[in-house]
Design a protein around this motif. Structure first.
Motif, PDB file in Angstrom:
ATOM      1  N   CYS A 239     100.525  18.448  40.252  1.00 22.81           N
ATOM      2  CA  CYS A 239     101.570  18.650  41.269  1.00 22.81           C
ATOM      3  C   CYS A 239     101.284  17.800  42.507  1.00 22.81           C
ATOM      4  O   CYS A 239     100.140  17.696  42.949  1.00 22.81           O
ATOM      5  CB  CYS A 239     101.625  20.117  41.666  1.00 22.81           C
ATOM      6  SG  CYS A 239     103.154  20.896  41.251  1.00 22.81           S
ATOM      7  N   GLU A 240     102.345  17.239  43.092  1.00 23.48           N
ATOM      8  CA  GLU A 240     102.182  16.386  44.256  1.00 23.48           C
ATOM      9  C   GLU A 240     102.823  16.963  45.512  1.00 23.48           C
ATOM     10  O   GLU A 240     102.625  16.424  46.601  1.00 23.48           O
ATOM     11  CB  GLU A 240     102.791  14.997  43.985  1.00 23.48           C
ATOM     12  CG  GLU A 240     102.135  14.246  42.836  1.00 23.48           C
ATOM     13  CD  GLU A 240     100.679  13.895  43.122  1.00 23.48           C
ATOM     14  OE1 GLU A 240     100.299  13.849  44.308  1.00 23.48           O
ATOM     15  OE2 GLU A 240      99.921  13.690  42.154  1.00 23.48           O
ATOM     16  N   THR A 241     103.597  18.050  45.379  1.00 24.02           N
ATOM     17  CA  THR A 241     104.256  18.644  46.555  1.00 24.02           C
ATOM     18  C   THR A 241     104.114  20.159  46.538  1.00 24.02           C
ATOM     19  O   THR A 241     103.978  20.771  45.464  1.00 24.02           O
ATOM     20  CB  THR A 241     105.761  18.294  46.587  1.00 24.02           C
ATOM     21  OG1 THR A 241     106.425  18.968  45.503  1.00 24.02           O
ATOM     22  CG2 THR A 241     105.981  16.791  46.481  1.00 24.02           C
ATOM     23  N   LEU A 262      94.491  29.024  42.122  1.00 21.07           N
ATOM     24  CA  LEU A 262      94.656  27.615  41.750  1.00 21.07           C
ATOM     25  C   LEU A 262      95.761  26.967  42.578  1.00 21.07           C
ATOM     26  O   LEU A 262      95.627  25.813  43.017  1.00 21.07           O
ATOM     27  CB  LEU A 262      94.994  27.505  40.267  1.00 21.07           C
ATOM     28  CG  LEU A 262      93.985  28.118  39.287  1.00 21.07           C
ATOM     29  CD1 LEU A 262      94.516  28.040  37.869  1.00 21.07           C
ATOM     30  CD2 LEU A 262      92.644  27.415  39.390  1.00 21.07           C
ATOM     31  N   ILE A 263      96.842  27.709  42.807  1.00 18.66           N
ATOM     32  CA  ILE A 263      97.952  27.210  43.619  1.00 18.66           C
ATOM     33  C   ILE A 263      97.489  26.953  45.047  1.00 18.66           C
ATOM     34  O   ILE A 263      97.780  25.914  45.650  1.00 18.66           O
ATOM     35  CB  ILE A 263      99.121  28.212  43.611  1.00 18.66           C
ATOM     36  CG1 ILE A 263      99.736  28.340  42.216  1.00 18.66           C
ATOM     37  CG2 ILE A 263     100.175  27.838  44.643  1.00 18.66           C
ATOM     38  CD1 ILE A 263     100.624  27.207  41.798  1.00 18.66           C
ATOM     39  N   VAL A 264      96.749  27.916  45.600  1.00 16.81           N
ATOM     40  CA  VAL A 264      96.266  27.799  46.984  1.00 16.81           C
ATOM     41  C   VAL A 264      95.335  26.591  47.116  1.00 16.81           C
ATOM     42  O   VAL A 264      95.431  25.821  48.077  1.00 16.81           O
ATOM     43  CB  VAL A 264      95.550  29.094  47.411  1.00 16.81           C
ATOM     44  CG1 VAL A 264      94.839  28.899  48.754  1.00 16.81           C
ATOM     45  CG2 VAL A 264      96.542  30.248  47.516  1.00 16.81           C
ATOM     46  N   ALA A 265      94.430  26.422  46.154  1.00 17.97           N
ATOM     47  CA  ALA A 265      93.482  25.303  46.210  1.00 17.97           C
ATOM     48  C   ALA A 265      94.203  23.959  46.115  1.00 17.97           C
ATOM     49  O   ALA A 265      93.879  23.012  46.852  1.00 17.97           O
ATOM     50  CB  ALA A 265      92.454  25.438  45.088  1.00 17.97           C
ATOM     51  N   GLU A 268      96.051  23.197  49.353  1.00 15.53           N
ATOM     52  CA  GLU A 268      95.117  22.746  50.377  1.00 15.53           C
ATOM     53  C   GLU A 268      94.815  21.256  50.204  1.00 15.53           C
ATOM     54  O   GLU A 268      94.742  20.503  51.182  1.00 15.53           O
ATOM     55  CB  GLU A 268      93.829  23.568  50.295  1.00 15.53           C
ATOM     56  CG  GLU A 268      92.737  23.162  51.271  1.00 15.53           C
ATOM     57  CD  GLU A 268      93.101  23.460  52.716  1.00 15.53           C
ATOM     58  OE1 GLU A 268      92.498  22.837  53.613  1.00 15.53           O
ATOM     59  OE2 GLU A 268      93.997  24.301  52.948  1.00 15.53           O
ATOM     60  N   THR A 269      94.666  20.840  48.942  1.00 14.90           N
ATOM     61  CA  THR A 269      94.400  19.422  48.659  1.00 14.90           C
ATOM     62  C   THR A 269      95.590  18.545  49.038  1.00 14.90           C
ATOM     63  O   THR A 269      95.424  17.465  49.611  1.00 14.90           O
ATOM     64  CB  THR A 269      94.078  19.241  47.172  1.00 14.90           C
ATOM     65  OG1 THR A 269      92.927  20.019  46.840  1.00 14.90           O
ATOM     66  CG2 THR A 269      93.793  17.774  46.856  1.00 14.90           C
ATOM     67  N   ILE A 277      87.245  15.515  47.675  1.00 13.16           N
ATOM     68  CA  ILE A 277      85.905  14.988  47.393  1.00 13.16           C
ATOM     69  C   ILE A 277      86.034  13.546  46.916  1.00 13.16           C
ATOM     70  O   ILE A 277      86.778  13.247  45.992  1.00 13.16           O
ATOM     71  CB  ILE A 277      85.194  15.836  46.328  1.00 13.16           C
ATOM     72  CG1 ILE A 277      85.015  17.266  46.841  1.00 13.16           C
ATOM     73  CG2 ILE A 277      83.849  15.210  45.933  1.00 13.16           C
ATOM     74  CD1 ILE A 277      84.425  18.203  45.811  1.00 13.16           C
ATOM     75  N   ILE A 278      85.327  12.642  47.535  1.00 13.50           N
ATOM     76  CA  ILE A 278      85.398  11.227  47.199  1.00 13.50           C
ATOM     77  C   ILE A 278      84.328  10.895  46.175  1.00 13.50           C
ATOM     78  O   ILE A 278      83.144  11.193  46.381  1.00 13.50           O
ATOM     79  CB  ILE A 278      85.199  10.349  48.455  1.00 13.50           C
ATOM     80  CG1 ILE A 278      86.183  10.780  49.547  1.00 13.50           C
ATOM     81  CG2 ILE A 278      85.364   8.882  48.109  1.00 13.50           C
ATOM     82  CD1 ILE A 278      87.636  10.681  49.154  1.00 13.50           C
TER      83      ILE A 278
END
Length: 297
Positions: A239-241, A262-265, A268-269, A277-278
């Protein structure tokens, strides 16, 4: 609000077995559980029936949690949570009748509060939390319940009052059967059952039969035909939005407990891409004559 095509999703099984004492509920529940998991070590039985599960230890090395009185909803919740945290795939609660009518159960709690109608306002939420724990558990779940003969007083054609036998009724709060995937009702002490409720349509309208491990195999095969939870998780990751995340969450209300973190995480991203995380290979040390810092490519 949005119309969607109906489709079945992979869900955890909720199976009920109801019948009088001595009709084979515990034995049948264990055979069902093995058919579903194919691994005795992945089965846990919460035993409220005075350690009756030990009678069937010859079947396999399943796990047992003995639950003694008081049989309050909270003690059942604690037992379910312990099983969930122990890498268990299927939980058998044998039986749920004690939560309603046993020592320290809901009926006794209500009586201790005064037995008035308004006292149910304190008892019902506690019972509902117990039901929610069954419905939302991450494990497959089989419940057994004792049953009793149910009667009613009716008038015949001559106006005389007669006692009418209605059949058997499970000893738990009315309405529990509606939460189940399948409910098997024992007809006699020969272990014959029929499906009094069946969302799978595997058993409804069929002749009575004896439960065995192949019954569990049929149920898990039916269960695995739907859209898997892993596929839904992949949808979330891609998902992007935030709007699309909301659509996914609303599309699977029966999986809200599993999907919410999972939705919340993911949200946040999406909202804070700088916090991602890079990978190490993207971090390149470059000289900086003034501060000698690291820069991110």
């Amino acid at each position: 609000m949005q119309l969607q095509k109906a489709q079945r999703h992979q869900v955890k099984l909720r199976i009920g077995l109801s019948g009088p004492s001595g009709f084979g509920k515990t034995y049948s529940a264990l055979l069902l559980a093995y058919g579903i998991t194919n691994d005795w070590n992945k089965i846990a039985l919460i035993d409220t029936e005075n350690k009756s599960a030990s009678l069937y230890s010859h079947l396999g090395e399943f796990n047992v949690l003995s639950l003694d009185e008081p049989f309050s909803p909270e003690r059942y919740l604690e037992a379910i949570k312990l099983c969930e945290n122990s890498d268990i795939e299927l939980i058998i609660i044998d039986s749920i009748s004690h939560e309603w009518q046993g020592k320290g159960g809901c009926l006794e709690i209500h009586e201790q509060l005064g037995g008035r109608f308004q006292d149910w306002a304190k008892v019902t939420p506690r019972h509902n939390t117990f039901i929610d724990a069954i419905i939302l558990s991450k494990c497959h779940l089989i419940t057994t319940s004792r049953s009793k003969v149910d009667y009613s007083l009716d008038k015949d054609g001559n106006g005389k009052t007669k006692v009418m036998k209605l059949g058997t009724k499970a000893i738990t709060r009315e309405g529990f059967e509606y939460e189940l995937t399948v409910n098997f009702e024992f007809l006699n002490d020969k272990h014959l059952v029929q499906a009094s409720k069946d969302r799978t349509e595997l058993f409804s309208g069929k002749p009575e039969f004896i439960i065995n491990s192949s019954t569990g195999k049929k149920l898990i095969d039916w269960c695995n035909q739907g859209i898997s939870l892993d596929k839904i998780k992949a949808e979330i990751e891609n998902c992007e939005t935030s709007d699309n995340l909301k659509l996914i969450y609303n599309q699977y209300p029966h999986l809200s407990k599993e999907l919410y973190p999972l939705i919340v995480a993911r949200k946040e991203t999406i909202d804070n891409p700088a916090n991602q995380i890079i990978p190490n290979e993207q971090i390149i040390q470059q000289p900086n004559t003034q501060e000698n810092e690291f820069s991110i490519k």
